[in-house]
Write a protein that holds these residues in place. Structure first.
Motif, mmCIF file in Angstrom:
data_model
loop_
_atom_site.group_PDB
_atom_site.id
_atom_site.type_symbol
_atom_site.label_atom_id
_atom_site.label_comp_id
_atom_site.label_asym_id
_atom_site.label_seq_id
_atom_site.Cartn_x
_atom_site.Cartn_y
_atom_site.Cartn_z
ATOM 1 N N PHE A 1 10.362 15.062 -12.963
ATOM 2 C CA PHE A 1 10.970 16.163 -13.041
ATOM 3 C C PHE A 1 10.973 17.126 -11.257
ATOM 4 O O PHE A 1 11.060 19.167 -10.957
ATOM 5 C CB PHE A 1 9.486 16.989 -13.638
ATOM 6 N N TYR A 2 9.843 16.032 -10.784
ATOM 7 C CA TYR A 2 9.433 17.665 -9.580
ATOM 8 C C TYR A 2 9.818 16.676 -8.342
ATOM 9 O O TYR A 2 10.281 17.826 -7.071
ATOM 10 C CB TYR A 2 7.237 17.721 -9.434
ATOM 11 N N GLN A 3 9.966 15.387 -8.116
ATOM 12 C CA GLN A 3 10.776 15.147 -6.529
ATOM 13 C C GLN A 3 12.318 15.573 -7.265
ATOM 14 O O GLN A 3 13.124 14.610 -5.881
ATOM 15 C CB GLN A 3 10.069 13.937 -6.438
ATOM 16 N N HIS A 4 12.462 15.336 -7.882
ATOM 17 C CA HIS A 4 14.180 15.255 -8.141
ATOM 18 C C HIS A 4 15.372 13.706 -7.464
ATOM 19 O O HIS A 4 15.610 13.752 -6.897
ATOM 20 C CB HIS A 4 13.905 16.480 -7.312
ATOM 21 N N LYS A 5 14.403 12.930 -8.383
ATOM 22 C CA LYS A 5 14.669 11.039 -7.708
ATOM 23 C C LYS A 5 14.115 10.508 -8.538
ATOM 24 O O LYS A 5 13.668 10.934 -9.803
ATOM 25 C CB LYS A 5 14.083 11.260 -6.198
ATOM 26 N N ASP A 6 15.424 9.492 -9.035
ATOM 27 C CA ASP A 6 15.190 8.699 -9.927
ATOM 28 C C ASP A 6 13.971 7.649 -9.460
ATOM 29 O O ASP A 6 13.471 7.634 -8.555
ATOM 30 C CB ASP A 6 16.935 7.732 -10.058
ATOM 31 N N VAL A 7 13.370 7.629 -10.955
ATOM 32 C CA VAL A 7 12.487 6.733 -10.958
ATOM 33 C C VAL A 7 12.504 5.631 -10.225
ATOM 34 O O VAL A 7 11.397 4.930 -9.805
ATOM 35 C CB VAL A 7 11.599 6.980 -12.338
ATOM 36 N N TRP A 8 13.513 4.648 -10.627
ATOM 37 C CA TRP A 8 13.639 3.358 -10.143
ATOM 38 C C TRP A 8 14.011 3.668 -8.174
ATOM 39 O O TRP A 8 13.375 3.080 -7.366
ATOM 40 C CB TRP A 8 15.149 2.895 -10.775
ATOM 41 N N ASP A 9 14.335 4.404 -7.764
ATOM 42 C CA ASP A 9 14.235 5.147 -6.550
ATOM 43 C C ASP A 9 12.865 5.191 -5.935
ATOM 44 O O ASP A 9 12.760 4.546 -4.544
ATOM 45 C CB ASP A 9 15.161 6.321 -6.370
ATOM 46 N N LEU A 10 12.087 6.309 -6.538
ATOM 47 C CA LEU A 10 10.558 6.148 -5.829
ATOM 48 C C LEU A 10 9.957 5.354 -5.992
ATOM 49 O O LEU A 10 9.043 4.948 -4.884
ATOM 50 C CB LEU A 10 9.607 7.263 -6.996
ATOM 51 N N ILE A 11 10.467 3.841 -6.848
ATOM 52 C CA ILE A 11 9.671 3.075 -6.795
ATOM 53 C C ILE A 11 9.743 2.350 -5.591
ATOM 54 O O ILE A 11 9.448 1.420 -5.543
ATOM 55 C CB ILE A 11 9.380 2.009 -8.124
ATOM 56 N N LYS A 12 11.309 2.452 -5.398
ATOM 57 C CA LYS A 12 11.725 1.478 -4.344
ATOM 58 C C LYS A 12 11.068 1.572 -2.792
ATOM 59 O O LYS A 12 11.464 1.401 -1.739
ATOM 60 C CB LYS A 12 13.755 1.143 -4.276
ATOM 61 N N GLU A 13 10.953 3.472 -2.985
ATOM 62 C CA GLU A 13 10.270 3.792 -1.586
ATOM 63 C C GLU A 13 8.414 3.482 -1.573
ATOM 64 O O GLU A 13 8.604 3.077 -0.487
ATOM 65 C CB GLU A 13 10.556 5.448 -1.626
ATOM 66 N N LYS A 14 8.507 3.242 -2.507
ATOM 67 C CA LYS A 14 7.138 3.290 -2.283
ATOM 68 C C LYS A 14 6.631 1.296 -2.388
ATOM 69 O O LYS A 14 5.659 0.495 -1.811
ATOM 70 C CB LYS A 14 5.740 3.839 -3.263
ATOM 71 N N LEU A 15 7.359 0.802 -2.934
ATOM 72 C CA LEU A 15 7.525 -0.555 -3.487
ATOM 73 C C LEU A 15 6.597 -1.199 -1.905
ATOM 74 O O LEU A 15 6.090 -2.670 -1.748
ATOM 75 C CB LEU A 15 8.432 -1.439 -3.998
ATOM 76 N N PRO A 16 7.340 -1.491 -0.910
ATOM 77 C CA PRO A 16 6.982 -1.832 0.692
ATOM 78 C C PRO A 16 5.133 -1.958 1.334
ATOM 79 O O PRO A 16 4.906 -2.328 0.999
ATOM 80 C CB PRO A 16 8.094 -1.490 1.458
ATOM 81 N N VAL A 17 4.786 -0.814 0.723
ATOM 82 C CA VAL A 17 3.996 -0.386 1.646
ATOM 83 C C VAL A 17 2.589 -1.292 0.389
ATOM 84 O O VAL A 17 1.936 -1.855 0.475
ATOM 85 C CB VAL A 17 3.171 1.271 1.034
ATOM 86 N N SER A 18 3.114 -1.006 -0.755
ATOM 87 C CA SER A 18 2.634 -1.941 -2.584
ATOM 88 C C SER A 18 2.302 -3.548 -2.019
ATOM 89 O O SER A 18 1.812 -3.823 -1.816
ATOM 90 C CB SER A 18 2.890 -1.380 -3.896
ATOM 91 N N ILE A 19 3.208 -3.754 -1.614
ATOM 92 C CA ILE A 19 3.777 -5.479 -1.437
ATOM 93 C C ILE A 19 3.464 -5.883 -0.488
ATOM 94 O O ILE A 19 2.367 -6.935 0.056
ATOM 95 C CB ILE A 19 4.982 -5.144 -1.081
ATOM 96 N N SER A 20 2.911 -4.599 0.898
ATOM 97 C CA SER A 20 2.375 -4.957 2.149
ATOM 98 C C SER A 20 1.029 -5.685 1.864
ATOM 99 O O SER A 20 0.875 -6.347 2.255
ATOM 100 C CB SER A 20 2.644 -4.540 3.262
ATOM 101 N N LEU A 21 0.503 -4.675 0.842
ATOM 102 C CA LEU A 21 -0.845 -4.457 1.441
ATOM 103 C C LEU A 21 -1.627 -5.820 0.501
ATOM 104 O O LEU A 21 -2.442 -6.792 0.002
ATOM 105 C CB LEU A 21 -1.786 -3.412 0.588
ATOM 106 N N GLY A 22 -0.732 -5.962 -1.237
ATOM 107 C CA GLY A 22 0.053 -6.808 -2.207
ATOM 108 C C GLY A 22 -0.241 -7.953 -1.754
ATOM 109 O O GLY A 22 -1.742 -9.295 -1.561
ATOM 110 N N LEU A 23 0.242 -8.754 -0.572
ATOM 111 C CA LEU A 23 0.967 -10.091 0.044
ATOM 112 C C LEU A 23 -0.863 -10.092 0.793
ATOM 113 O O LEU A 23 -0.698 -11.221 0.701
ATOM 114 C CB LEU A 23 2.256 -10.502 0.753
ATOM 115 N N TRP A 24 -0.916 -9.397 1.661
ATOM 116 C CA TRP A 24 -2.285 -10.227 2.506
ATOM 117 C C TRP A 24 -3.468 -9.911 1.265
ATOM 118 O O TRP A 24 -3.798 -11.184 1.775
ATOM 119 C CB TRP A 24 -2.232 -8.929 3.376
ATOM 120 N N THR A 25 -3.322 -9.376 0.663
ATOM 121 C CA THR A 25 -4.864 -9.471 -0.202
ATOM 122 C C THR A 25 -4.474 -10.746 -0.925
ATOM 123 O O THR A 25 -6.120 -11.417 -0.721
ATOM 124 C CB THR A 25 -5.136 -8.060 -1.394
ATOM 125 N N PHE A 26 -3.789 -10.728 -1.312
ATOM 126 C CA PHE A 26 -3.400 -12.766 -2.335
ATOM 127 C C PHE A 26 -3.951 -13.915 -1.152
ATOM 128 O O PHE A 26 -4.568 -14.430 -1.803
ATOM 129 C CB PHE A 26 -2.098 -12.197 -3.147
#
Length: 343
Positions: A103-128
């Motif tokens: 509603f507010y960022q005017h982007k597809d949810v898939w695109d938002l997930i792709k934008e934010k995923l590298p940070v979460s993958i980075s933290l997740g891989l190192w943590t695991f």
């Protein structure tokens, strides 16, 4: 096995449907939705702009606004339709893997997930990987030396680390090492001029930024894996076949690594899939917020605060689906590790 997998796949459908239905129903009763927020903004402007909003005249429910305009706003966000129809249309689009548009960022949810995923993958891989590479050997060492001073001291340290919440530790690390000593940066995953750096400098800069968030995330995850490894090894070490192997004169190291290891690691190995996926999508909200890391945790938090329902429901659908499949893979891995297991 095939019939078991088929039944599990069929059970995923009502589970997923129930999760989405309950969440959708709760959302209908949450105040301050996108329609109310848009009405508040319009009334703030109509009542005299920012000054009126600051004086308390900005938000007055729906008083003083043309009903036709309110209906237009409702239609803009799709709230002009009955709730059952909206839910059904949402589930049909989700079945096509169309997660909607923010509603507010005017982007597809898939695109938002792709934008934010590298940070979460980075933290997740190192943590695991850091958690398992440290916790499993430590648990084995504690089992072998059970009752010793090493076992008592490491248990105390691990449990103290587990008792300290990650965000509290993160605040302490920021204050001491980021503020007072200024050894590490306070925010972000890279420096602003990261793209102009050489590859070697990029790696060093990335590791420099991620050190404090990783310490805050990893320290608490050591305890469960360490104690699980220790207890699993102790249980196997005390079994009859280990006593028999020792009585035959086998070397202690051979008994431990050839016989005990194979059976003791079963509960740990079978937990790999869920731990691996969970490292990406769970537990990083406060850390990402604290260290200003723009990942999936921060996206979910901001979406809930803004009542950005397409992002909330779209990410929930995706993460629930991933969680259900991960749970199935985790259960099936029991058979791969131990053929004696039958479903």
């Amino acid at each position: 096995m095939s019939s078991y997998i088929f039944k599990r796949l069929l059970l995923m459908l009502p589970t997923l449907f129930g999760v989405m239905l309950v969440t959708f129903a709760v959302i209908q009763f949450v105040p301050g939705g996108p329609v109310e927020q848009m009405v508040a903004q319009l009334q703030g402007r109509d009542a005299g702009g920012e000054g009126a909003a600051a004086s308390g005249a900005g938000y007055r429910g729906r008083q003083g606004l043309d009903p036709k305009r309110i209906e237009e706003i409702r239609a803009l966000y799709g709230f002009d339709k009955p709730a059952p129809q909206r839910f059904w249309e949402m589930m049909k689009s989700f079945a096509r893997l169309d997660l909607g548009r923010s509603f507010y960022q005017h982007k597809d949810v898939w695109d938002l997930i792709k934008e934010k995923l590298p940070v979460s993958i980075s933290l997740g891989l190192w943590t695991f990987f850091i958690s398992y590479l440290v916790a499993v050997p430590l648990g084995i060492a504690k089992a072998v030396r059970a009752g010793s001073r090493f076992d008592v001291v490491t248990t105390l340290l691990v449990l103290v680390g587990y008792a300290i919440p990650g965000f509290v530790l993160g605040v302490a690390l920021l204050v001491v090492f980021g503020g007072q000593l200024q050894w590490f940066p306070l925010r972000g995953l890279t420096s602003p001029n990261w793209e102009q750096m050489s590859w070697g400098a990029r790696i060093v800069d990335y590791l420099w930024h991620i050190t404090l968030p990783l310490i805050a995330m990893v320290l608490g995850s050591f305890a469960v894996t360490t104690m699980l490894t220790k207890n699993s090894f102790l249980e196997e070490i005390r079994k009859q076949y280990v006593l028999t192997a020792r009585a035959k004169g086998l070397d202690e190291r051979k008994v431990l690594w050839k016989h005990v290891m194979r059976n003791a690691l079963i509960p740990i190995i079978t937990g790999f899939p869920s731990a691996f996926i969970g490292a990406f999508f769970a537990g990083s909200l406060l850390i990402e917020t604290l260290f200003s890391l723009d990942g999936l945790g921060l996206l979910s938090y901001e979406s809930v605060i803004r009542r950005d329902y397409p992002v909330v429901l779209g990410t929930l659908f995706l993460f629930t689906l991933i969680g259900l499949f991960t749970k199935l893979i985790s259960d099936l891995s029991y058979v791969l590790v131990d053929p004696r297991v039958k479903f």
